[in-house]
Design a protein around this motif. Structure first.
Motif, mmCIF file in Angstrom:
data_model
loop_
_atom_site.group_PDB
_atom_site.id
_atom_site.type_symbol
_atom_site.label_atom_id
_atom_site.label_comp_id
_atom_site.label_asym_id
_atom_site.label_seq_id
_atom_site.Cartn_x
_atom_site.Cartn_y
_atom_site.Cartn_z
ATOM 1 N N SER A 15 0.806 -1.225 0.000
ATOM 2 C CA SER A 15 0.000 0.000 0.000
ATOM 3 C C SER A 15 0.836 1.271 0.000
ATOM 4 C CB SER A 15 -0.963 0.004 1.188
ATOM 5 O OG SER A 15 -0.255 -0.047 2.414
ATOM 6 N N LEU A 16 2.100 1.197 0.366
ATOM 7 C CA LEU A 16 2.949 2.394 0.284
ATOM 8 C C LEU A 16 3.085 2.892 -1.155
ATOM 9 C CD1 LEU A 16 5.897 1.742 2.789
ATOM 10 C CD2 LEU A 16 4.036 3.393 3.010
ATOM 11 N N ILE A 17 2.821 2.036 -2.121
ATOM 12 C CA ILE A 17 2.911 2.457 -3.523
ATOM 13 C C ILE A 17 1.874 3.545 -3.821
ATOM 14 C CG2 ILE A 17 2.626 1.732 -5.937
ATOM 15 C CD1 ILE A 17 3.692 -1.038 -5.096
ATOM 16 N N TRP A 18 0.637 3.381 -3.337
ATOM 17 C CA TRP A 18 -0.418 4.356 -3.655
ATOM 18 C C TRP A 18 -0.841 5.210 -2.463
ATOM 19 C CZ3 TRP A 18 -1.761 -0.733 -2.744
ATOM 20 C CH2 TRP A 18 -2.737 -0.952 -1.791
ATOM 21 N N ASN A 19 -0.413 4.847 -1.270
ATOM 22 C CA ASN A 19 -0.839 5.576 -0.077
ATOM 23 C C ASN A 19 0.373 5.767 0.831
ATOM 24 O OD1 ASN A 19 -2.286 6.706 2.030
ATOM 25 N ND2 ASN A 19 -3.065 4.749 2.761
ATOM 26 N N THR A 20 1.205 6.716 0.489
ATOM 27 C CA THR A 20 2.489 6.871 1.172
ATOM 28 C C THR A 20 2.313 7.285 2.626
ATOM 29 O OG1 THR A 20 3.343 7.569 -0.964
ATOM 30 C CG2 THR A 20 4.783 7.848 0.932
ATOM 31 N N GLY A 21 1.671 8.396 2.877
ATOM 32 C CA GLY A 21 1.417 8.815 4.242
ATOM 33 C C GLY A 21 2.518 9.626 4.899
ATOM 34 N N PHE A 22 3.565 9.961 4.169
ATOM 35 C CA PHE A 22 4.638 10.788 4.714
ATOM 36 C C PHE A 22 5.221 11.648 3.594
ATOM 37 C CE2 PHE A 22 6.399 6.548 3.840
ATOM 38 C CZ PHE A 22 7.419 6.851 2.936
ATOM 39 N N HIS A 23 5.916 12.713 3.990
ATOM 40 C CA HIS A 23 6.537 13.606 3.010
ATOM 41 C C HIS A 23 7.825 12.987 2.481
ATOM 42 C CE1 HIS A 23 3.815 16.912 3.808
ATOM 43 N NE2 HIS A 23 3.979 16.704 5.104
ATOM 44 N N GLY B 27 16.018 -10.827 -5.116
ATOM 45 C CA GLY B 27 16.061 -11.895 -4.123
ATOM 46 C C GLY B 27 14.803 -12.056 -3.294
ATOM 47 N N TYR B 28 13.716 -11.393 -3.702
ATOM 48 C CA TYR B 28 12.431 -11.486 -2.986
ATOM 49 C C TYR B 28 11.289 -11.521 -3.988
ATOM 50 C CZ TYR B 28 14.807 -9.863 1.276
ATOM 51 O OH TYR B 28 15.633 -9.730 2.348
ATOM 52 N N HIS B 29 10.165 -12.090 -3.546
ATOM 53 C CA HIS B 29 8.919 -11.902 -4.284
ATOM 54 C C HIS B 29 7.802 -11.576 -3.300
ATOM 55 C CE1 HIS B 29 8.388 -16.492 -4.033
ATOM 56 N NE2 HIS B 29 7.463 -15.986 -3.268
ATOM 57 N N ARG B 30 6.782 -10.900 -3.813
ATOM 58 C CA ARG B 30 5.650 -10.406 -3.030
ATOM 59 C C ARG B 30 4.613 -11.532 -2.912
ATOM 60 N NH1 ARG B 30 5.131 -5.327 -4.916
ATOM 61 N NH2 ARG B 30 5.403 -6.268 -6.942
ATOM 62 N N VAL B 31 4.112 -11.773 -1.686
ATOM 63 C CA VAL B 31 3.098 -12.797 -1.449
ATOM 64 C C VAL B 31 2.061 -12.285 -0.447
ATOM 65 C CG1 VAL B 31 4.486 -14.842 -2.036
ATOM 66 C CG2 VAL B 31 4.621 -13.879 0.271
ATOM 67 N N PHE B 32 0.832 -12.741 -0.584
ATOM 68 C CA PHE B 32 -0.260 -12.358 0.326
ATOM 69 C C PHE B 32 -0.300 -13.318 1.520
ATOM 70 C CE2 PHE B 32 -1.869 -9.403 -2.728
ATOM 71 C CZ PHE B 32 -2.681 -8.550 -2.003
ATOM 72 N N GLY C 196 -7.390 -9.894 7.684
ATOM 73 C CA GLY C 196 -7.254 -9.730 6.245
ATOM 74 C C GLY C 196 -5.908 -10.272 5.805
ATOM 75 N N ARG C 197 -5.681 -10.261 4.512
ATOM 76 C CA ARG C 197 -4.384 -10.684 3.960
ATOM 77 C C ARG C 197 -3.755 -9.494 3.255
ATOM 78 N NH1 ARG C 197 -2.364 -15.921 3.287
ATOM 79 N NH2 ARG C 197 -3.686 -17.464 4.280
ATOM 80 N N THR C 198 -2.499 -9.246 3.593
ATOM 81 C CA THR C 198 -1.723 -8.206 2.929
ATOM 82 C C THR C 198 -0.412 -8.826 2.461
ATOM 83 O OG1 THR C 198 -0.814 -7.484 5.065
ATOM 84 C CG2 THR C 198 -2.765 -6.316 4.239
ATOM 85 N N VAL C 199 0.355 -8.039 1.720
ATOM 86 C CA VAL C 199 1.581 -8.595 1.163
ATOM 87 C C VAL C 199 2.752 -8.485 2.126
ATOM 88 C CG1 VAL C 199 0.995 -8.380 -1.275
ATOM 89 C CG2 VAL C 199 2.053 -6.446 -0.106
#
Length: 188
Positions: A10-18, A29-34, A49-52
């Motif tokens: 969610s930091l991609i679309w909802n950063t929340g900081f300057h 060396g990583y992949h994204r999983v829920f 809920g499930r997040t990445v």
């Protein structure tokens, strides 16, 4: 000294900081999983809920966004914010971030990333792997203070596609959630 933070959820679309600069790229060396449970944002303790999260994976990359934070007060505010927002993630790593697909020279070294490990002793919210059908059923029903879990999934899919990233895991889960939702509409 500059702080760099890597966002892959969610930091991609909802950063929340300057921040001063935003770069699109990937870490290796990583992949994204829920596989990470969310009991404080996209679910509840009763219905997580499930997040990445990130899972180590040789020869793979995870696309996302890097944020550069230069001002001292912005760095302190960002860290304070992230320590609360990412509190269910039990690890921090400092990794190389690449913008060039050749992957020979990092654009940034030592970029901060939050990870929910598979160690259930230190990460009580780790849900782990499941079938796409099982994960999708959980995503369809979970809702928390930040909204329905399905919104998180669909926003992540959209944000990744806008970056030019077709993440097979995210897209397969989103397709399964859409299938369940369309069945539910036909029944009602």
């Amino acid at each position: 000294m500059v702080l760099w933070v890597f966002g892959y959820g969610s930091l991609i679309w909802n950063t929340g900081f300057h921040y001063d600069e935003r770069l699109v790229g990937y870490i290796e060396g990583y992949h994204r999983v829920f596989y990470q449970g969310s009991t404080d944002h996209r679910g509840t303790p009763e219905y997580p809920g499930r997040t990445v999260t990130l899972q180590p994976a040789e020869e793979e990359v995870c696309w996302g966004v890097a944020y550069k934070i230069s001002k001292e007060e912005d760095k302190q505010a960002a860290i304070s914010y992230l320590e609360v927002r990412e509190k269910q993630y039990d690890q921090k790593a400092y990794v190389d971030f690449f913008t060039d697909s050749s992957g020979s020279t990092p654009a940034v070294s030592g970029i901060l990333v939050y990870i929910g490990s598979s160690d259930k002793k230190s990460n009580k919210n780790y849900l782990g792997p499941a079938s796409f059908e099982e994960m999708a059923k959980q995503v369809v029903t979970a809702e928390g203070p930040s909204g329905p879990n399905r919104d998180y999934l669909f926003q992540l899919e959209k944000a990744l596609l806008q970056l030019g990233c077709k993440d097979a895991h995210v897209m397969a889960l989103a397709d399964e959630v859409r299938r369940i939702l369309s069945q539910d509409r036909k029944i009602s």
